[in-house]
Enzyme design. Structure first.
Site, short mmCIF file in Angstrom:
data_model
loop_
_atom_site.label_atom_id
_atom_site.label_comp_id
_atom_site.label_asym_id
_atom_site.label_seq_id
_atom_site.Cartn_x
_atom_site.Cartn_y
_atom_site.Cartn_z
N TYR A 257 7.04 -7.41 -2.56
CA TYR A 257 7.74 -6.24 -3.07
C TYR A 257 9.24 -6.32 -2.83
O TYR A 257 10.01 -5.54 -3.40
CB TYR A 257 7.21 -4.96 -2.42
CG TYR A 257 5.75 -4.66 -2.66
CD1 TYR A 257 4.98 -5.41 -3.55
CD2 TYR A 257 5.13 -3.60 -1.99
CE1 TYR A 257 3.63 -5.12 -3.75
CE2 TYR A 257 3.79 -3.31 -2.19
CZ TYR A 257 3.05 -4.07 -3.06
OH TYR A 257 1.71 -3.79 -3.25
N HIS B 256 -2.51 -11.02 0.32
CA HIS B 256 -2.26 -10.24 -0.90
C HIS B 256 -3.16 -10.65 -2.05
O HIS B 256 -3.68 -9.79 -2.79
CB HIS B 256 -0.78 -10.41 -1.30
CG HIS B 256 -0.25 -9.29 -2.11
ND1 HIS B 256 1.08 -8.94 -2.13
CD2 HIS B 256 -0.86 -8.42 -2.97
CE1 HIS B 256 1.26 -7.91 -2.95
NE2 HIS B 256 0.10 -7.59 -3.47
#
Length: 271
Positions: A43, A101
């Site tokens: 992110y 992730h």
């Protein structure tokens, strides 16, 4: 394996939020009572998330902080280094939850190496808990079968009314894992849904609140992303809504397998 109420029932997602926007979002959420913040290496906002947490004045041990290791850092020593870098950016000495992730594309990095390193990070004190994200049933079984897999507490996956993801959710529950649902509002699509609007009207609520209440009714942790304090407040209030069995059944009928997060490196999904 997962323990009841280990992960707060609602958290703030920070995907796509950058710079001052993510600082303001995290700051207002914490001020409203959120105590669970979800970020990720990919992110590119860990430094800002950490800054907002520090500026909040809330003791660090009262906030459940999650980050995720990107798929190009899954090899043993590199995974550890990546988490040390995340901690440095976040300005904290320990995570509450570190997730993989995405599974290694084409299973290039052996599961035993990745999960072993993730658990080593836990043993080193870099994180209190470990988990995975976007894992299929096969990946979950593989992860649980290797050394360190017994410490996995959650699988974070896409869940909203248009993607109930029932097979994976059920499998995780059978294995004792908490499911964390991301994109619970289907990136805004729920706001335009006639059925959710009808049910919302009956509760004096919004379609977004109904969607969150439906996900939460399945004992799934929700992490909606929001930048507006009024929406963050409404998301918190959604957990207090009680949907009837009939309402839940009608919302169940919206499931159409509509997946939003499906990048080229995604695994072969369970249908």
């Amino acid at each position: 394996m997962a323990q009841a109420n280990l992960i707060p029932r609602i958290g703030l997602g920070t995907f796509r939020l950058k710079g001052q926007e993510v600082i303001d979002s995290v700051s207002s959420a914490l001020d409203l009572g959120y105590r669970h913040v979800d970020t990720a290496q990919a992110y590119e906002n860990e430094a800002e998330v950490g800054k907002a947490i520090r500026q909040s004045g809330i003791p660090r041990d009262e906030i459940f902080l999650t980050t995720k290791v990107w798929y190009d850092r899954l090899e043993g020593d590199d995974l550890i280094r990546s988490l040390e870098e995340s901690l440095d950016r976040l300005g904290t000495d320990k995570l509450d939850l570190a997730l993989i992730h995405w599974p290694s594309p084409d299973d290039e990095v052996p599961m035993a190496e990745t999960i072993g390193a993730l658990n080593h990070a836990r043993e080193k004190g870099l994180t209190r808990h470990i988990g995975v994200s976007n894992f299929t049933i096969a990946h979950i079984d593989a992860a649980l079968s290797v050394s360190g897999g017994e410490h996995i507490v959650t699988n974070q996956i896409e869940v909203h009314p248009y993607l109930a993801n029932r097979r994976v959710v059920s499998h995780c529950e059978e294995k004792g894992l908490q499911v964390t649902g991301y994109m619970p509002l289907a990136v805004g699509k729920v706001m335009k849904d006639p059925l959710l609007q009808e049910i919302a009207d009956a509760h004096g609520a919004t379609p977004a609140q109904i969607a969150l209440a439906w996900v939460a009714s399945r004992d799934i942790v929700v992490i909606p992303s929001s930048t507006k304090p009024e929406h963050q407040h409404a998301n918190l209030a959604a957990l207090e809504l009680e949907l009837s069995d009939d309402e839940i059944s009608r919302i169940d009928g919206l499931d159409a397998g509509e997946r939003i997060a499906d990048p080229e490196w995604a695994p072969q999904w369970d249908e």
